[in-house]
Design a protein around this motif. Structure first.
Motif, short mmCIF file in Angstrom:
data_model
loop_
_atom_site.label_atom_id
_atom_site.label_comp_id
_atom_site.label_asym_id
_atom_site.label_seq_id
_atom_site.Cartn_x
_atom_site.Cartn_y
_atom_site.Cartn_z
N ILE A 1 49.85 19.61 44.03
CA ILE A 1 49.79 20.71 43.05
C ILE A 1 48.57 20.48 42.16
O ILE A 1 48.41 19.42 41.56
N ASP A 2 47.71 21.47 42.09
CA ASP A 2 46.50 21.42 41.27
C ASP A 2 46.58 22.56 40.27
O ASP A 2 46.61 23.73 40.66
N ILE A 3 46.63 22.24 38.98
CA ILE A 3 46.67 23.27 37.94
C ILE A 3 45.30 23.32 37.28
O ILE A 3 44.83 22.33 36.73
N VAL A 4 44.67 24.48 37.34
CA VAL A 4 43.34 24.67 36.77
C VAL A 4 43.48 25.51 35.49
O VAL A 4 43.88 26.68 35.55
N PHE A 5 43.16 24.92 34.35
CA PHE A 5 43.28 25.62 33.08
C PHE A 5 41.97 26.31 32.70
O PHE A 5 40.91 26.05 33.28
N SER A 6 42.06 27.18 31.71
CA SER A 6 40.90 27.90 31.16
C SER A 6 40.16 28.69 32.22
O SER A 6 38.92 28.74 32.24
N VAL A 7 40.89 29.30 33.13
CA VAL A 7 40.29 30.16 34.15
C VAL A 7 40.01 31.52 33.51
O VAL A 7 40.95 32.25 33.17
N ALA A 8 38.74 31.83 33.33
CA ALA A 8 38.38 33.05 32.63
C ALA A 8 38.84 34.29 33.38
O ALA A 8 39.30 35.27 32.78
N ASP A 9 38.74 34.26 34.70
CA ASP A 9 39.14 35.41 35.50
C ASP A 9 39.21 34.97 36.96
O ASP A 9 38.72 33.90 37.33
N PHE A 10 39.84 35.80 37.76
CA PHE A 10 39.86 35.55 39.19
C PHE A 10 39.59 36.86 39.92
O PHE A 10 39.79 37.94 39.36
N ALA A 11 39.13 36.74 41.15
CA ALA A 11 38.88 37.92 41.97
C ALA A 11 39.45 37.69 43.36
O ALA A 11 39.43 36.56 43.88
N LEU A 12 40.00 38.74 43.94
CA LEU A 12 40.58 38.69 45.27
C LEU A 12 39.83 39.65 46.17
O LEU A 12 39.62 40.82 45.82
N GLU A 13 39.45 39.17 47.34
CA GLU A 13 38.72 40.00 48.29
C GLU A 13 39.41 39.92 49.64
O GLU A 13 39.59 38.84 50.20
N ARG A 14 39.80 41.08 50.16
CA ARG A 14 40.47 41.15 51.46
C ARG A 14 39.45 41.38 52.57
O ARG A 14 38.50 42.14 52.42
N SER A 15 39.68 40.75 53.70
CA SER A 15 38.87 40.96 54.89
C SER A 15 39.81 40.86 56.10
O SER A 15 40.20 39.77 56.50
N GLY A 16 40.21 42.02 56.61
CA GLY A 16 41.21 42.01 57.66
C GLY A 16 42.51 41.45 57.12
O GLY A 16 43.03 41.90 56.09
N ASN A 17 43.05 40.47 57.82
CA ASN A 17 44.26 39.81 57.35
C ASN A 17 43.96 38.63 56.43
O ASN A 17 44.87 37.98 55.94
N GLY A 18 42.67 38.34 56.25
CA GLY A 18 42.29 37.19 55.44
C GLY A 18 42.11 37.54 53.97
O GLY A 18 42.06 38.71 53.57
#
Length: 396
Positions: free
Chosen positions: A125-142
């Protein structure tokens, strides 16, 4: 053997950390993205019913929760300023015997701390704090996840699944699943902690107390680990007039209720207001992206099940993500197992709010029913809720 599955989770709250622990026990690699700089939980008190406690105990948290929680003997119900309880609903040993786990109260931050401490013991388990934002990009099923870390670097990964446990204002729901914004319910929660001595001669602090009134209702219970009593006062406020939130106390007219006056005086201007919003959406997932907890189904707290539903979600989803051939398959199965139950809990919670705030003459009928049901009437009424086994449901 293939590469170990990785699951990304947005949000290190109760639902997100419970899911992280459950996934880690199945051997998955878990990365939790948290926007705050450290573990942080708003609010104050939290009620943990048997259905949630069984999940937490299965994750090895029994001793940690027992050390920081309190099991009330019952719930005293005081309608319309009554001096003595109309009814005392049985909790304590009886609820443990019936449902296989205790009913306890504790500070929300203490539960999150216990979950975080347990998560730190897992290398996967890796907890990353102070993440300003995240982005999700779909490509097919990936799926590609990009997240800005505290040092400005961009972390990129192609996980098996991404789970939005990012709460009522979930970016996962609104930005990536096209789901609705949270909806204001017309109610505001006012929370406070006071010294137990301030209430010792007006309430029995071995029990939870529920004060009912057409204009509000108030829940009080002890938090001995914090040497405090938790107060949660719920008022009805129009959406176009929320200036009351700028104040440090609710707008309640003077009352002849001696008990209420003492309680309000003990807090003064020490209240923290919190707008209550709900989330209702049939779309909990799309491909490898899914939702749990308040991000999927935030509800009114009038059955004290908001956190419990997120905990149940984690127990059901974890084995599905561990065993399903695709994340989409896991999320689809998860929704089919959870949506009807969660909708029923949302409906019960909303109905309780209407019942709690009944005025004359409807309150007379309500009180008669409470009296007639007896001290254990809620056991029969809520068997379906407290007797639920989320672990078995996820593994079925």
């Amino acid at each position: 053997m293939g590469a170990r599955r990785t699951v990304y989770i947005a949000g290190a709250g109760i639902a997100g950390l419970t899911l992280a622990l459950a996934l880690a026990k199945f051997g998955l690699h878990v990365v939790v993205l948290e926007r705050n700089a450290s573990i942080s939980e708003f609010g104050a008190g939290l009620q943990i019913s048997a259905n949630a406690r069984k999940v937490l105990d299965s994750l090895g948290l029994s001793e940690a929760i027992a050390a920081r929680s309190f099991a009330p003997e019952g719930i005293d119900i005081f309608p319309d300023g009554r001096e003595k309880p109309l009814q005392t609903l049985t909790l304590g040993k009886a609820i443990n015997a019936r449902f296989g786990a205790p009913y306890a109260v504790m500070h929300r931050a203490d539960l999150v701390d216990a979950l975080h401490a347990a998560a730190k013991r897992f290398a996967n388990i890796d907890i990353v704090f102070s993440v300003a934002d995240f982005a999700l990009e779909r490509s097919g099923n990936g799926l590609t996840v990009s997240a800005q870390e505290p040092d400005g670097k961009i972390r990129k990964a192609k996980p098996f699944a991404f789970v939005g446990a990012d709460g009522v204002r979930s970016a996962t729901r609104t930005r990536y699943l096209g789901g609705p914004a949270a909806r204001y319910t017309g109610k505001v929660a006012w929370r406070a902690l006071v010294a137990p001595e301030a209430l010792s001669d007006v309430l029995d602090l071995e029990r939870t107390s529920l004060l009912l009134n057409p204009r509000f209702h108030l829940v009080v219970y002890p938090l001995p680990h914090r040497n405090a009593a938790n107060l949660a006062l719920f008022t009805q406020e129009k959406e176009n007039d929320l200036s009351v939130l700028d104040q440090r106390s609710p707008r309640l007219k003077s009352s002849k209720d001696r008990r209420l006056t003492r309680i309000l005086d003990s807090v003064g201007e020490g209240w923290t207001p919190w707008v209550l919003s709900s989330v209702e959406t049939p779309l909990w997932h799309d491909g490898p992206i899914g939702l749990i907890g308040d991000a999927a189904h935030a509800m009114l707290p009038f059955q004290a099940q908001g956190a419990a539903m997120g905990i149940e979600d984690a127990a059901v989803l974890a084995p599905l993500l561990a065993a399903s051939p695709t994340a989409e398959h896991a999320f689809s199965r998860f929704a089919s197992l959870r949506q009807d139950r969660v909708k029923r809990v949302q409906q019960v919670s909303a109905r309780n709010g209407r019942i709690f705030h009944m005025g004359f003459p409807f309150s007379v009928a309500r009180n008669a029913i409470i009296r007639a049901e007896g001290p254990q009437g809620h056991f029969r009424r809520l068997d379906w809720l407290y007797g639920y086994d989320a672990i078995q449901s996820g593994e079925s």
